[in-house]
Write a protein that holds these residues in place. Sequence first.
Motif, PDB file in Angstrom:
ATOM      1  N   ARG A  36       0.816  -1.219   0.000  1.00 51.22           N
ATOM      2  CA  ARG A  36       0.000   0.000   0.000  1.00 51.22           C
ATOM      3  C   ARG A  36       0.846   1.263   0.000  1.00 51.22           C
ATOM      4  NH1 ARG A  36      -4.149  -1.097   4.668  1.00 51.22           N
ATOM      5  NH2 ARG A  36      -4.465  -3.274   4.213  1.00 51.22           N
ATOM      6  N   VAL A  37       2.052   1.175   0.490  1.00 55.27           N
ATOM      7  CA  VAL A  37       2.932   2.339   0.566  1.00 55.27           C
ATOM      8  C   VAL A  37       3.319   2.832  -0.830  1.00 55.27           C
ATOM      9  CG1 VAL A  37       5.211   3.096   1.353  1.00 55.27           C
ATOM     10  CG2 VAL A  37       3.786   1.696   2.830  1.00 55.27           C
ATOM     11  N   PHE A  38       3.310   1.945  -1.802  1.00 53.32           N
ATOM     12  CA  PHE A  38       3.752   2.314  -3.147  1.00 53.32           C
ATOM     13  C   PHE A  38       2.808   3.275  -3.860  1.00 53.32           C
ATOM     14  CE2 PHE A  38       6.205  -1.658  -2.605  1.00 53.32           C
ATOM     15  CZ  PHE A  38       7.469  -1.103  -2.778  1.00 53.32           C
ATOM     16  N   ASN A  39       1.645   3.583  -3.271  1.00 49.20           N
ATOM     17  CA  ASN A  39       0.761   4.552  -3.919  1.00 49.20           C
ATOM     18  C   ASN A  39       1.419   5.927  -4.022  1.00 49.20           C
ATOM     19  OD1 ASN A  39       0.508   5.580  -1.333  1.00 49.20           O
ATOM     20  ND2 ASN A  39      -1.699   5.334  -1.239  1.00 49.20           N
ATOM     21  N   VAL A  40       2.413   6.178  -3.205  1.00 52.53           N
ATOM     22  CA  VAL A  40       3.119   7.467  -3.267  1.00 52.53           C
ATOM     23  C   VAL A  40       3.832   7.636  -4.614  1.00 52.53           C
ATOM     24  CG1 VAL A  40       5.336   6.792  -2.246  1.00 52.53           C
ATOM     25  CG2 VAL A  40       4.450   9.085  -1.872  1.00 52.53           C
ATOM     26  N   LEU A  41       4.150   6.537  -5.277  1.00 49.36           N
ATOM     27  CA  LEU A  41       4.787   6.630  -6.597  1.00 49.36           C
ATOM     28  C   LEU A  41       3.876   7.324  -7.600  1.00 49.36           C
ATOM     29  CD1 LEU A  41       6.458   3.105  -6.802  1.00 49.36           C
ATOM     30  CD2 LEU A  41       7.531   5.297  -6.209  1.00 49.36           C
ATOM     31  N   PHE A  42       2.574   7.113  -7.475  1.00 47.81           N
ATOM     32  CA  PHE A  42       1.636   7.771  -8.381  1.00 47.81           C
ATOM     33  C   PHE A  42       1.538   9.259  -8.075  1.00 47.81           C
ATOM     34  CE2 PHE A  42       0.415   3.317  -8.153  1.00 47.81           C
ATOM     35  CZ  PHE A  42       0.500   2.982  -9.492  1.00 47.81           C
ATOM     36  N   ILE A  43       1.688   9.621  -6.811  1.00 45.64           N
ATOM     37  CA  ILE A  43       1.715  11.040  -6.442  1.00 45.64           C
ATOM     38  C   ILE A  43       2.975  11.686  -7.015  1.00 45.64           C
ATOM     39  CG2 ILE A  43       1.773  12.690  -4.523  1.00 45.64           C
ATOM     40  CD1 ILE A  43       0.144  10.632  -2.900  1.00 45.64           C
ATOM     41  N   PHE A  70       1.837  21.314  -5.356  1.00 46.16           N
ATOM     42  CA  PHE A  70       1.036  20.913  -4.209  1.00 46.16           C
ATOM     43  C   PHE A  70      -0.428  20.783  -4.596  1.00 46.16           C
ATOM     44  CE2 PHE A  70      -1.518  21.612  -0.396  1.00 46.16           C
ATOM     45  CZ  PHE A  70      -1.069  20.539   0.367  1.00 46.16           C
ATOM     46  N   ALA A  71      -0.926  21.680  -5.437  1.00 47.53           N
ATOM     47  CA  ALA A  71      -2.322  21.590  -5.888  1.00 47.53           C
ATOM     48  C   ALA A  71      -2.558  20.273  -6.621  1.00 47.53           C
ATOM     49  CB  ALA A  71      -2.669  22.775  -6.781  1.00 47.53           C
ATOM     50  N   THR A  72      -1.606  19.854  -7.419  1.00 48.35           N
ATOM     51  CA  THR A  72      -1.724  18.581  -8.132  1.00 48.35           C
ATOM     52  C   THR A  72      -1.770  17.412  -7.157  1.00 48.35           C
ATOM     53  OG1 THR A  72      -0.518  19.463 -10.039  1.00 48.35           O
ATOM     54  CG2 THR A  72      -0.617  17.067  -9.823  1.00 48.35           C
ATOM     55  N   ALA A  73      -0.799  17.365  -6.258  1.00 55.79           N
ATOM     56  CA  ALA A  73      -0.735  16.260  -5.296  1.00 55.79           C
ATOM     57  C   ALA A  73      -1.965  16.244  -4.400  1.00 55.79           C
ATOM     58  CB  ALA A  73       0.538  16.362  -4.462  1.00 55.79           C
ATOM     59  N   PHE A  74      -2.379  17.404  -3.924  1.00 56.68           N
ATOM     60  CA  PHE A  74      -3.535  17.503  -3.035  1.00 56.68           C
ATOM     61  C   PHE A  74      -4.813  17.083  -3.761  1.00 56.68           C
ATOM     62  CE2 PHE A  74      -6.876  19.940  -0.784  1.00 56.68           C
ATOM     63  CZ  PHE A  74      -6.712  19.385   0.480  1.00 56.68           C
ATOM     64  N   THR A  75      -4.952  17.484  -5.018  1.00 57.11           N
ATOM     65  CA  THR A  75      -6.108  17.080  -5.819  1.00 57.11           C
ATOM     66  C   THR A  75      -6.159  15.559  -5.947  1.00 57.11           C
ATOM     67  OG1 THR A  75      -6.085  19.148  -7.072  1.00 57.11           O
ATOM     68  CG2 THR A  75      -7.213  17.278  -8.094  1.00 57.11           C
ATOM     69  N   SER A 116     -10.915   7.462   6.578  1.00 60.81           N
ATOM     70  CA  SER A 116     -10.667   8.427   5.506  1.00 60.81           C
ATOM     71  C   SER A 116      -9.966   9.677   6.016  1.00 60.81           C
ATOM     72  CB  SER A 116     -11.983   8.804   4.822  1.00 60.81           C
ATOM     73  OG  SER A 116     -12.564   7.665   4.255  1.00 60.81           O
ATOM     74  N   ILE A 117     -10.335  10.144   7.200  1.00 60.43           N
ATOM     75  CA  ILE A 117      -9.688  11.332   7.763  1.00 60.43           C
ATOM     76  C   ILE A 117      -8.221  11.044   8.074  1.00 60.43           C
ATOM     77  CG2 ILE A 117      -9.633  12.850   9.794  1.00 60.43           C
ATOM     78  CD1 ILE A 117     -12.743  12.748   9.695  1.00 60.43           C
ATOM     79  N   SER A 118      -7.938   9.865   8.602  1.00 54.94           N
ATOM     80  CA  SER A 118      -6.532   9.535   8.868  1.00 54.94           C
ATOM     81  C   SER A 118      -5.756   9.422   7.564  1.00 54.94           C
ATOM     82  CB  SER A 118      -6.409   8.250   9.684  1.00 54.94           C
ATOM     83  OG  SER A 118      -6.764   7.141   8.919  1.00 54.94           O
ATOM     84  N   LEU A 119      -6.384   8.880   6.530  1.00 51.59           N
ATOM     85  CA  LEU A 119      -5.720   8.825   5.223  1.00 51.59           C
ATOM     86  C   LEU A 119      -5.545  10.221   4.635  1.00 51.59           C
ATOM     87  CD1 LEU A 119      -7.274   5.679   3.521  1.00 51.59           C
ATOM     88  CD2 LEU A 119      -5.002   5.939   4.532  1.00 51.59           C
ATOM     89  N   LEU A 120      -6.464  11.121   4.946  1.00 51.76           N
ATOM     90  CA  LEU A 120      -6.332  12.504   4.489  1.00 51.76           C
ATOM     91  C   LEU A 120      -5.071  13.137   5.084  1.00 51.76           C
ATOM     92  CD1 LEU A 120      -7.413  15.031   3.048  1.00 51.76           C
ATOM     93  CD2 LEU A 120      -8.713  15.522   5.138  1.00 51.76           C
ATOM     94  N   PHE A 121      -4.877  12.960   6.393  1.00 52.99           N
ATOM     95  CA  PHE A 121      -3.661  13.507   7.012  1.00 52.99           C
ATOM     96  C   PHE A 121      -2.405  12.868   6.435  1.00 52.99           C
ATOM     97  CE2 PHE A 121      -6.647  14.528  10.587  1.00 52.99           C
ATOM     98  CZ  PHE A 121      -6.556  15.897  10.449  1.00 52.99           C
ATOM     99  N   GLY A 123      -2.155  11.553   3.480  1.00 52.44           N
ATOM    100  CA  GLY A 123      -2.046  12.017   2.099  1.00 52.44           C
ATOM    101  C   GLY A 123      -1.515  13.433   1.998  1.00 52.44           C
ATOM    102  N   ILE A 124      -1.962  14.316   2.887  1.00 54.86           N
ATOM    103  CA  ILE A 124      -1.454  15.690   2.875  1.00 54.86           C
ATOM    104  C   ILE A 124       0.035  15.695   3.201  1.00 54.86           C
ATOM    105  CG2 ILE A 124      -1.556  17.911   4.088  1.00 54.86           C
ATOM    106  CD1 ILE A 124      -4.607  17.464   4.324  1.00 54.86           C
ATOM    107  N   SER A 125       0.436  14.879   4.156  1.00 59.86           N
ATOM    108  CA  SER A 125       1.869  14.770   4.482  1.00 59.86           C
ATOM    109  C   SER A 125       2.656  14.288   3.271  1.00 59.86           C
ATOM    110  CB  SER A 125       2.085  13.798   5.644  1.00 59.86           C
ATOM    111  OG  SER A 125       1.412  14.251   6.782  1.00 59.86           O
ATOM    112  N   SER A 126       2.127  13.280   2.607  1.00 57.08           N
ATOM    113  CA  SER A 126       2.792  12.771   1.406  1.00 57.08           C
ATOM    114  C   SER A 126       2.868  13.842   0.325  1.00 57.08           C
ATOM    115  CB  SER A 126       2.046  11.555   0.850  1.00 57.08           C
ATOM    116  OG  SER A 126       2.085  10.492   1.744  1.00 57.08           O
ATOM    117  N   ALA A 127       1.788  14.587   0.159  1.00 58.38           N
ATOM    118  CA  ALA A 127       1.763  15.639  -0.859  1.00 58.38           C
ATOM    119  C   ALA A 127       2.816  16.704  -0.581  1.00 58.38           C
ATOM    120  CB  ALA A 127       0.373  16.265  -0.930  1.00 58.38           C
ATOM    121  N   VAL A 128       2.951  17.097   0.676  1.00 58.96           N
ATOM    122  CA  VAL A 128       3.958  18.105   1.043  1.00 58.96           C
ATOM    123  C   VAL A 128       5.369  17.566   0.806  1.00 58.96           C
ATOM    124  CG1 VAL A 128       4.950  19.363   3.009  1.00 58.96           C
ATOM    125  CG2 VAL A 128       2.477  19.325   2.673  1.00 58.96           C
ATOM    126  N   ILE A 129       5.624  16.357   1.257  1.00 59.48           N
ATOM    127  CA  ILE A 129       6.959  15.769   1.105  1.00 59.48           C
ATOM    128  C   ILE A 129       7.314  15.596  -0.367  1.00 59.48           C
ATOM    129  CG2 ILE A 129       8.324  13.667   1.507  1.00 59.48           C
ATOM    130  CD1 ILE A 129       6.732  13.443   4.205  1.00 59.48           C
TER     131      ILE A 129
END
Length: 151
Positions: A36-43, A70-75, A116-121, A123-129
Amino acid sequence: MKLPKELLNGLVIILGIGLYFLVMELLGFADNPILRVFNVLFIFYGTNRTLKQNYAEGNTVMVSNAASAFATAFTGVILSIAALIIYSYAKGGEAYIGSLSKTFLFGGEPTIMTYSISLLFEGISSAVIVTFMLLLYWDTRYSSDKHGAKS
């Protein structure tokens, strides 16, 4: 009407993540937290596409590229979580989330919204990084190309 590249590349992210998780589920690996961690590759991919397009258009301003990336990743993250909520309800609601959460962030019985809320946090962390990592890559790459052209 032409859609902004941030939205288009955000859609690329959600399509990649969605297909990845569907394939994992079909192969029986949906409960494997390592995969599941590999989804960051798509980001990374979608965000990099946005920055690549920005630089091709001549936009080398760090602040506007940061906002665009960031707008792209967050979207992508928001759309992916919305898709997960819809998919979870289609697959059985809380029972489906319960099967996912056994090996992930939770103990107990999380609700779809809690999950979903925990995944949101996350995901936002991943988007920033991802945004910062790619900005450093593109700024260094552009700066070295620019300086190399002057020599």
